[in-house]
Design a protein around this motif. Structure first.
Motif, PDB file in Angstrom:
ATOM      1  N   MET A  10       0.844  -1.195   0.000  1.00 42.01           N
ATOM      2  CA  MET A  10       0.000   0.000   0.000  1.00 42.01           C
ATOM      3  C   MET A  10       0.877   1.241   0.000  1.00 42.01           C
ATOM      4  N   HIS A  11       0.414   2.276  -0.684  1.00 42.13           N
ATOM      5  CA  HIS A  11       1.115   3.559  -0.727  1.00 42.13           C
ATOM      6  C   HIS A  11       0.562   4.452   0.382  1.00 42.13           C
ATOM      7  N   ASP A  12       1.444   5.223   1.034  1.00 44.34           N
ATOM      8  CA  ASP A  12       0.983   6.018   2.171  1.00 44.34           C
ATOM      9  C   ASP A  12      -0.003   7.109   1.769  1.00 44.34           C
ATOM     10  N   GLN A  13      -0.026   7.496   0.479  1.00 41.88           N
ATOM     11  CA  GLN A  13      -0.991   8.492   0.038  1.00 41.88           C
ATOM     12  C   GLN A  13      -2.274   7.857  -0.501  1.00 41.88           C
ATOM     13  N   GLU A  14      -2.303   6.530  -0.596  1.00 42.37           N
ATOM     14  CA  GLU A  14      -3.492   5.810  -1.054  1.00 42.37           C
ATOM     15  C   GLU A  14      -3.762   4.666  -0.081  1.00 42.37           C
ATOM     16  N   PHE A  15      -3.873   5.018   1.207  1.00 40.36           N
ATOM     17  CA  PHE A  15      -3.980   4.018   2.257  1.00 40.36           C
ATOM     18  C   PHE A  15      -5.440   3.635   2.458  1.00 40.36           C
ATOM     19  N   HIS A  16      -5.988   2.871   1.497  1.00 39.45           N
ATOM     20  CA  HIS A  16      -7.380   2.445   1.574  1.00 39.45           C
ATOM     21  C   HIS A  16      -7.575   1.253   0.646  1.00 39.45           C
ATOM     22  N   LEU A  17      -8.768   0.687   0.683  1.00 40.83           N
ATOM     23  CA  LEU A  17      -9.076  -0.516  -0.095  1.00 40.83           C
ATOM     24  C   LEU A  17     -10.184  -0.269  -1.098  1.00 40.83           C
ATOM     25  N   ARG A  18     -10.214   0.897  -1.696  1.00 45.62           N
ATOM     26  CA  ARG A  18     -11.233   1.195  -2.700  1.00 45.62           C
ATOM     27  C   ARG A  18     -10.562   1.671  -3.992  1.00 45.62           C
ATOM     28  N   LYS A  19     -11.325   1.644  -5.068  1.00 41.52           N
ATOM     29  CA  LYS A  19     -10.814   2.100  -6.356  1.00 41.52           C
ATOM     30  C   LYS A  19     -10.791   3.627  -6.407  1.00 41.52           C
ATOM     31  N   THR A  20      -9.698   4.162  -6.926  1.00 39.75           N
ATOM     32  CA  THR A  20      -9.594   5.602  -7.129  1.00 39.75           C
ATOM     33  C   THR A  20      -8.960   5.857  -8.488  1.00 39.75           C
ATOM     34  N   GLY A  21      -9.090   7.090  -8.977  1.00 43.09           N
ATOM     35  CA  GLY A  21      -8.534   7.446 -10.276  1.00 43.09           C
ATOM     36  C   GLY A  21      -7.068   7.803 -10.190  1.00 43.09           C
ATOM     37  N   GLY A  22      -6.560   8.278 -11.319  1.00 40.11           N
ATOM     38  CA  GLY A  22      -5.164   8.702 -11.373  1.00 40.11           C
ATOM     39  C   GLY A  22      -4.351   7.982 -12.414  1.00 40.11           C
ATOM     40  N   VAL A  23      -4.686   6.708 -12.681  1.00 40.77           N
ATOM     41  CA  VAL A  23      -3.975   5.919 -13.685  1.00 40.77           C
ATOM     42  C   VAL A  23      -4.991   5.322 -14.635  1.00 40.77           C
ATOM     43  N   GLY A  24      -4.852   5.623 -15.929  1.00 35.96           N
ATOM     44  CA  GLY A  24      -5.791   5.083 -16.902  1.00 35.96           C
ATOM     45  C   GLY A  24      -7.130   5.777 -16.875  1.00 35.96           C
ATOM     46  N   ASN A  25      -8.066   5.194 -17.603  1.00 34.78           N
ATOM     47  CA  ASN A  25      -9.393   5.792 -17.742  1.00 34.78           C
ATOM     48  C   ASN A  25     -10.385   5.286 -16.707  1.00 34.78           C
ATOM     49  N   GLU A  26      -9.986   4.311 -15.909  1.00 33.57           N
ATOM     50  CA  GLU A  26     -10.889   3.725 -14.932  1.00 33.57           C
ATOM     51  C   GLU A  26     -10.236   3.745 -13.556  1.00 33.57           C
ATOM     52  N   THR A 120       8.192 -18.465 -17.853  1.00 30.06           N
ATOM     53  CA  THR A 120       7.410 -17.452 -18.559  1.00 30.06           C
ATOM     54  C   THR A 120       7.177 -16.285 -17.608  1.00 30.06           C
ATOM     55  N   ASN A 121       7.213 -15.071 -18.147  1.00 27.04           N
ATOM     56  CA  ASN A 121       7.036 -13.862 -17.342  1.00 27.04           C
ATOM     57  C   ASN A 121       6.120 -12.891 -18.075  1.00 27.04           C
ATOM     58  N   TYR A 122       5.275 -12.258 -17.301  1.00 28.59           N
ATOM     59  CA  TYR A 122       4.359 -11.242 -17.834  1.00 28.59           C
ATOM     60  C   TYR A 122       4.574  -9.948 -17.056  1.00 28.59           C
ATOM     61  N   TYR A 123       4.676  -8.846 -17.785  1.00 29.64           N
ATOM     62  CA  TYR A 123       4.870  -7.544 -17.145  1.00 29.64           C
ATOM     63  C   TYR A 123       3.953  -6.524 -17.808  1.00 29.64           C
ATOM     64  N   SER A 124       3.267  -5.750 -16.988  1.00 28.23           N
ATOM     65  CA  SER A 124       2.398  -4.703 -17.502  1.00 28.23           C
ATOM     66  C   SER A 124       2.547  -3.475 -16.616  1.00 28.23           C
ATOM     67  N   THR A 125       2.722  -2.326 -17.235  1.00 33.14           N
ATOM     68  CA  THR A 125       2.821  -1.089 -16.473  1.00 33.14           C
ATOM     69  C   THR A 125       2.074   0.015 -17.205  1.00 33.14           C
ATOM     70  N   GLU A 126       1.503   0.897 -16.447  1.00 30.59           N
ATOM     71  CA  GLU A 126       0.794   2.044 -17.020  1.00 30.59           C
ATOM     72  C   GLU A 126       1.133   3.267 -16.184  1.00 30.59           C
ATOM     73  N   PHE A 127       1.519   4.338 -16.869  1.00 35.12           N
ATOM     74  CA  PHE A 127       1.837   5.563 -16.140  1.00 35.12           C
ATOM     75  C   PHE A 127       1.217   6.755 -16.852  1.00 35.12           C
ATOM     76  N   ASN A 128       0.804   7.727 -16.067  1.00 34.95           N
ATOM     77  CA  ASN A 128       0.189   8.957 -16.561  1.00 34.95           C
ATOM     78  C   ASN A 128       0.959  10.134 -16.002  1.00 34.95           C
ATOM     79  N   ASN A 129       1.900  10.648 -16.759  1.00 29.95           N
ATOM     80  CA  ASN A 129       2.677  11.809 -16.320  1.00 29.95           C
ATOM     81  C   ASN A 129       1.960  13.092 -16.733  1.00 29.95           C
TER      82      ASN A 129
END
Length: 340
Positions: A10-26, A120-129
């Protein structure tokens, strides 16, 4: 033997268990589970196998600042530089990694071992600068009659009237990569001879898919002068010397206050799409041997060997830029605000 490890990140600025915006369209969960395991099974004295896997997921809320100092223009000097620009960047990033690997070892004769590995390895990352770029400029004279020139000191920079610009720049990317690999190896260890040989293969496929615009370019609009993006900025800091501004003020050329963090203060200039798709394949063969010369009175050996490796890379990419002409004649950025 089975070993399992699990935890929640968990990130200290997103210390919760709900969906929030900021990355991607959802909305996304920022509290992410992580799991790893390994299993070792020695079936006999000559045969055994291992299996391991992991799921590693992470959210990072990146905040960056970048000042621009000028030591020769705009009234700046080596002993009294002027801050001519300042960039604020919010760059949330979310990453998902999954991997599975295994190995089989067979000692089919004394000193002879055959090993087969794969994974086998799978990697996915999404960033919104998202950047807000404040440029006070180096022009020391006002752009309009009755304005004032620029000034600066240890705790502030005041741009000349109408000589500053403010823009926003966004970079929205999503990357996915899948990598598969396999190898077969042979080892022999005797009293005088040692030998190794093997073949290996791996292939990786990655892409930046055409999901949405990669970037969007906007400019702050001067409300006091039609079709103008020239404004006035002031950087202020309570500290001394001037490490970074605590307050940034933006006004039009007639003094009208402008909020640089409102989408409605900007006009859209252009957008860009740039999908990329690529594959990388490796193949290799190797063999080597070592012979100890036990008839000499000191430690020594003769080694010979060779290796052949090939790599094939195929990357397909294209870029397209769009100039925005407006919706019903309006280029205002407010309709593009994502409120989710």
């Amino acid at each position: 033997k089975l070993t399992v490890s699990a935890y929640m990140g968990m990130h200290d600025q997103e210390f919760h268990l709900r969906k929030t915006g900021g990355v991607g369209n959802e909305g996304r969960y920022k509290a992410l589970p992580n799991l790893s395991f390994s299993y070792v099974n020695p079936l006999s004295k000559t045969l055994g196998f291992t299996i391991s896997g992991q799921s590693s997921n992470q959210f990072v809320d990146q905040h960056r600042t970048a000042p621009t100092w000028n030591f020769a223009q705009g009234g700046g000097s080596v002993t009294n530089p002027i801050m001519t620009g300042y960039t604020l960047q919010d760059g949330p990033k979310i990453s998902y990694r999954e991997g599975l690997s295994g190995g089989l070892d067979w000692k089919f004769a004394p000193g002879h071992v055959l090993s087969l590995t794969g994974g086998t390895n799978y990697y996915s990352t999404e960033f919104n600068n998202r950047n807000v770029n404040f440029n006070a400029g180096t022009n020391q004279t006002s752009a309009v009659l009755g304005g004032s020139g620029n000034s600066h000191g240890p705790t502030f920079t005041q741009s000349a009237t109408g000589r500053a610009t403010v823009s926003q720049g966004q970079s929205f990317r999503k990357k996915t990569t899948v990598t598969n690999n396999a190898a077969l190896a042979y080892k022999f260890k005797g009293r005088l001879w040692e030998a190794e040989a093997g073949v290996n293969w791996s292939k990786s496929k990655g892409s930046y898919p055409l999901k949405n615009f990669e970037s969007l370019n906007t400019s702050l609009v001067n409300p006091d002068l039609a079709n103008s993006t020239a404004v006035t900025t002031r950087f202020e800091s309570a500290g001394s010397p001037f490490p970074a501004p605590d307050q940034i003020t933006v006004t039009g050329t007639a003094g009208t206050p402008i909020d640089p963090f409102l989408a409605s203060s900007y006009r859209v200039n252009s957008a860009r799409i740039r999908p990329v798709e690529g594959t990388d394949s490796f193949r290799g063969v190797n063999v080597k041997a070592r012979r100890f010369l036990d008839f000499l009175p000191f430690y020594n050996a003769i080694k010979v060997g060779g290796e052949i490796r090939t790599q094939v890379r195929d990357v397909k990419a294209w870029q397209q830029d769009f100039n925005f002409n407006g919706i019903n004649g309006s280029t205002n950025a407010a309709p593009f605000l994502d409120t989710s």
